[in-house]
Design a protein around this motif. Structure first.
Motif, PDB file in Angstrom:
ATOM      1  N   GLU B 139     -26.606 -32.673  36.035  1.00  0.00           N
ATOM      2  CA  GLU B 139     -26.804 -34.089  35.752  1.00  0.00           C
ATOM      3  C   GLU B 139     -28.037 -34.643  36.453  1.00  0.00           C
ATOM      4  OE1 GLU B 139     -23.309 -35.607  38.775  1.00  0.00           O
ATOM      5  OE2 GLU B 139     -22.801 -35.217  36.650  1.00  0.00           O
ATOM      6  N   GLY B 140     -28.394 -35.872  36.074  1.00  0.00           N
ATOM      7  CA  GLY B 140     -29.573 -36.511  36.649  1.00  0.00           C
ATOM      8  C   GLY B 140     -29.297 -37.058  38.031  1.00  0.00           C
ATOM      9  N   LEU B 141     -30.348 -37.604  38.629  1.00  0.00           N
ATOM     10  CA  LEU B 141     -30.188 -38.198  39.951  1.00  0.00           C
ATOM     11  C   LEU B 141     -29.577 -39.581  39.808  1.00  0.00           C
ATOM     12  CD1 LEU B 141     -33.655 -37.215  41.476  1.00  0.00           C
ATOM     13  CD2 LEU B 141     -31.449 -36.105  41.878  1.00  0.00           C
ATOM     14  N   LYS B 142     -28.680 -39.908  40.762  1.00  0.00           N
ATOM     15  CA  LYS B 142     -28.071 -41.240  40.747  1.00  0.00           C
ATOM     16  C   LYS B 142     -28.598 -42.025  41.949  1.00  0.00           C
ATOM     17  CE  LYS B 142     -23.840 -39.341  40.130  1.00  0.00           C
ATOM     18  NZ  LYS B 142     -24.197 -38.040  39.506  1.00  0.00           N
ATOM     19  N   LEU B 161     -31.116 -20.265  40.169  1.00  0.00           N
ATOM     20  CA  LEU B 161     -30.460 -21.440  40.719  1.00  0.00           C
ATOM     21  C   LEU B 161     -29.682 -22.158  39.634  1.00  0.00           C
ATOM     22  CD1 LEU B 161     -33.473 -22.814  42.795  1.00  0.00           C
ATOM     23  CD2 LEU B 161     -31.366 -21.857  43.741  1.00  0.00           C
ATOM     24  N   LYS B 162     -28.580 -22.753  40.028  1.00  0.00           N
ATOM     25  CA  LYS B 162     -27.818 -23.571  39.082  1.00  0.00           C
ATOM     26  C   LYS B 162     -27.298 -24.798  39.812  1.00  0.00           C
ATOM     27  CE  LYS B 162     -23.870 -20.503  39.742  1.00  0.00           C
ATOM     28  NZ  LYS B 162     -24.562 -19.922  40.924  1.00  0.00           N
ATOM     29  N   PRO B 163     -26.879 -25.833  39.075  1.00  0.00           N
ATOM     30  CA  PRO B 163     -26.399 -27.040  39.725  1.00  0.00           C
ATOM     31  C   PRO B 163     -25.356 -26.717  40.799  1.00  0.00           C
ATOM     32  CG  PRO B 163     -26.561 -27.404  37.381  1.00  0.00           C
ATOM     33  CD  PRO B 163     -26.868 -25.955  37.610  1.00  0.00           C
ATOM     34  N   GLY B 164     -25.492 -27.385  41.932  1.00  0.00           N
ATOM     35  CA  GLY B 164     -24.567 -27.143  43.032  1.00  0.00           C
ATOM     36  C   GLY B 164     -25.160 -26.226  44.090  1.00  0.00           C
ATOM     37  N   GLY B 187     -29.521 -31.141  38.844  1.00  0.00           N
ATOM     38  CA  GLY B 187     -29.698 -30.795  37.439  1.00  0.00           C
ATOM     39  C   GLY B 187     -30.976 -30.002  37.225  1.00  0.00           C
ATOM     40  N   VAL B 188     -31.069 -29.446  36.018  1.00  0.00           N
ATOM     41  CA  VAL B 188     -32.237 -28.648  35.657  1.00  0.00           C
ATOM     42  C   VAL B 188     -32.928 -29.359  34.488  1.00  0.00           C
ATOM     43  CG1 VAL B 188     -33.029 -26.415  34.786  1.00  0.00           C
ATOM     44  CG2 VAL B 188     -31.105 -26.531  36.396  1.00  0.00           C
TER      45      VAL B 188
END
Ligand code: ADP
Ligand code: MG
Lengths: 226, 405
Positions: B139-142, B161-164, B187-188
């Motif tokens: 996901e995007g930056l909040k 690399l993956k989210p997290g 996110g990517v």
């Protein structure tokens, strides 16, 4: 005096050779004259007429139209002399192919800037005089040779010139049609009081002339008055 | 003069086949120029939109940052000045968004290997620099995010690399001290550019400021409603800031993008080259055709000259015919070009530029603005073709002309 030439001389350069087409011609014609110029082929008749028409300039000598010497005039003024004082008829008719009979006759008036109403009246009057009322909207390629030459005659007279010049006007016409054209010219000469000078080597035409002039070897050799 | 004009018009259609041939040649040339122009226009518009979306209509920063002349972080703008600038910008109804940016670079370590990354600090939720749209995984930056990062797809693939996942960046603070940050992949994103995807990372600005130990920012990115306003508003704002004694400049998106300047120069050169080549071709072919057409009428020219038509009137008659041919040819060419572009756009053809990952659509813009130059080119090439034969016809010797058959 409508037209006068003094010592009119024309020499063509043809390669190394010089062709003396006119050798000092003195000529005069008065208002209302009907002059026929005779002479064998190559004698200088066309050269002479071209000089009178102001479409060519002499090697020597002078052409005076209504007393005005024309050889010094600039190209534009010369065009105005042709437009306003001279009516020309050619052997090959030379109508403008994209214009109708009416428009061909009207053309010189447009050059002169004559207003529309006057143009219309004048063209219609001339159409009647040369008997082409029904042919007014036809293009040249829909006319017979005789009709074309009548259009040309009307066109030559439309700006009320002082001088009407024709170089072998019947040269491309049969004898009956020629006779008709000559009759019309004779009549117009009387009606319009214009000086007519007609070149031809057709001797039958001479009977229409008030004067007959002979050119031989670039010289005006004889003149016979009637 | 009326009749001269009429004669010209009638002469134009006198030889239908020849006129059609000339028209076809002029129209083809014009249409080709149209297509190239339309392609250039459409490409530049696409590129423009992309650049403006990411970089704003204009940016405000120190010339040191713009010109890459800073040795450290001496270009930073601090909150007091930022507030002044925001006040100034609020006067302009054209301004729709103001974002803050801060760039940094750091050495990221992934296990035993490391890589230099270019970081762009953003305030999540801003219009400019909002790369959340580009996120394809995760996901995007909040706004409330701190140690989170967006990475490019190439980098993700390269380092697996993956989210997290979390990695570390080493950097130096504005005062030269060593610092380490820990970033968690939120996110990517995909940018359709190998180079950017491998190098760029996006990090929330508050976190970057903390890492750099500053409350300054690098630049302000201003979005306007209309791209056409960029120059004008930028100039006015810059004048205002300088009159307040701030050593800041406002540079527009096109000044900031060297890439855009280059591609624009290249496209324009392409258009000029092709158009010149086409018009030279049209010029010579139409010159041939008109020379022939006018020469055929030499005897008529002799006749009307003998009747008292002046040389300039004859010239006018012929050049009118040529210009009108050019107008008709140019108009049909513009129409043809328009149809070609509509047809071409309907085919939806795509093209993968070098360095890009996905095909971008190729289209041809069809507009009056695009049509104008090709139309004029067709008209002018034809008029030039008519010039020489018209002059020659006007100047013929009457006696010689009357003798031609
Ligand atoms: N442009 C010219 N160049 C060279 N010689 C010419 C030219 N025009 C006419 N001539 C010559 O001048 C002479 C007179 O010609 P022209 O006036 O046409 O005679 P005509 O009309 O009586 O038949 C002829 O020998 C002709 O060959
Ligand atoms: Mg002759």
């Amino acid at each position: 005096m409508i037209i006068e030439t003094r010592n009119l001389t024309k020499t063509y350069e043809a390669g190394q050779e010089q062709v003396h087409a006119l050798r000092g011609v003195d000529f005069q014609a008065d208002a209302g004259d009907f002059v026929v110029i005779n002479g064998p082929s190559g004698s200088g008749k066309t050269t002479f007429l071209n000089l009178l028409s102001c479409i060519d300039l002499p090697t020597q000598g002078e052409v005076l139209i209504e007393g005005q010497a024309v050889s010094q005039l600039a190209s534009g003024s010369l065009a105005e002399v042709r437009r306003d004082k001279i009516g020309l008829v050619f052997q090959a008719f030379n109508l403008i192919p994209v214009l109708s009979t009416f428009e061909n006759i009207e053309y010189p008036m447009l050059l002169k800037g004559v207003p529309p109403k006057e143009r219309k009246e004048k063209v219609n009057q001339l159409l009647e005089e040369v008997d082409l009322v029904k042919e007014g909207s036809r293009r040249p390629d829909q006319l017979s040779g005789g009709q074309k030459q009548r259009v040309a005659v009307a066109r030559a007279l439309v700006n009320d010139p002082v001088l009407f010049l024709a170089d072998e006007p019947t040269g491309n016409l049969d004898s009956k049609t020629s006779e008709r054209i000559m009759d019309i010219m004779k009549r117009l000469n009387q009606n319009h009081k214009v000086t007519f000078i007609v070149v031809t080597h057709n001797l039958e035409v001479n009977e229409y002339a008030k004067r007959v002039v002979y050119i031989r070897d670039g010289q005006l050799t004889e003149e016979q008055k009637r | 003069m009326g009749l001269q004009f009429q004669i010209a018009m009638r002469n134009l259609f006198r030889n239908g086949r020849r006129t059609l041939l000339s028209l076809a040649i002029i129209a083809l040339g014009t249409a080709m120029s149209f297509a190239v122009r339309g392609y250039v226009e459409s490409s530049l518009t696409n590129i423009q939109a992309g650049i403006v979306q990411q970089n704003g209509n204009f940016q405000i920063a120190s010339p040191l940052l713009f010109d890459n002349e800073a040795e450290g972080y001496e270009y930073l703008i601090f909150p007091e000045d930022v507030e002044t600038i925001r006040m100034a910008l609020s006067q302009y109804p054209e301004v729709v968004d103001v974002s803050m940016g801060l760039n940094f670079s750091g050495l990221a370590s992934f296990g035993r290997r490391s890589k230099v990354l270019r970081g762009i600090a953003t305030r999540p939720g801003n219009t400019a620099l909002d790369y959340n749209d580009l996120v394809i995984e995760g996901e995007g930056l909040k706004p409330e995010d701190q140690g989170k990062v967006l990475i490019g797809q190439s980098l993700a693939d390269e380092r697996n690399l993956k989210p997290g996942d979390v990695f570390r960046v080493n950097l130096s603070t504005v005062d030269g001290a060593y610092n380490v940050g820990s970033l968690e992949v939120a996110g990517v994103f995909s940018l359709n550019s190998q180079q950017f995807e491998g190098q760029l990372i996006f990090v929330p600005i508050d976190y970057v400021q903390a890492l750099l130990n500053t409350n300054g920012i690098g630049n302000l990115i201003i979005q306007l409603n209309d791209i056409e306003d960029s120059r004008r508003v930028a100039d006015m704002v810059e004048g205002e800031l300088q009159s307040m004694g701030l050593n800041l400049e406002a540079r527009t998106w096109d000044e900031l993008s060297e890439f855009y300047q280059q591609i624009k120069g290249f496209f324009n050169a392409l258009f000029v080259f092709l158009t010149v080549a086409v018009s030279v071709l049209v010029f010579f072919i139409v010159l041939q055709v008109l020379t022939m057409a006018f020469l055929e009428r030499t005897r008529e020219v002799g006749t009307i000259r003998a009747l008292g038509t002046k040389t300039n009137q004859v010239f006018f008659m012929f050049i009118t015919e040529g210009v009108f041919l050019g107008v008709l040819g140019g108009l049909s060419g513009a129409l043809l070009g328009w149809l070609i572009s509509l047809g071409f756009n309907a085919l939806n053809i795509g093209w993968t530029p070098p360095g890009a990952l996905d095909p971008v659509p190729i289209s041809i813009t069809a507009s009056l603005e695009v049509a104008l130059v090709p139309f004029l080119v067709g008209l002018i090439a034809t008029s030039f073709s008519a010039l020489f034969p018209s002059l020659r016809s006007a100047k013929v010797n009457i006696v010689d002309a009357l003798r031609t058959r």
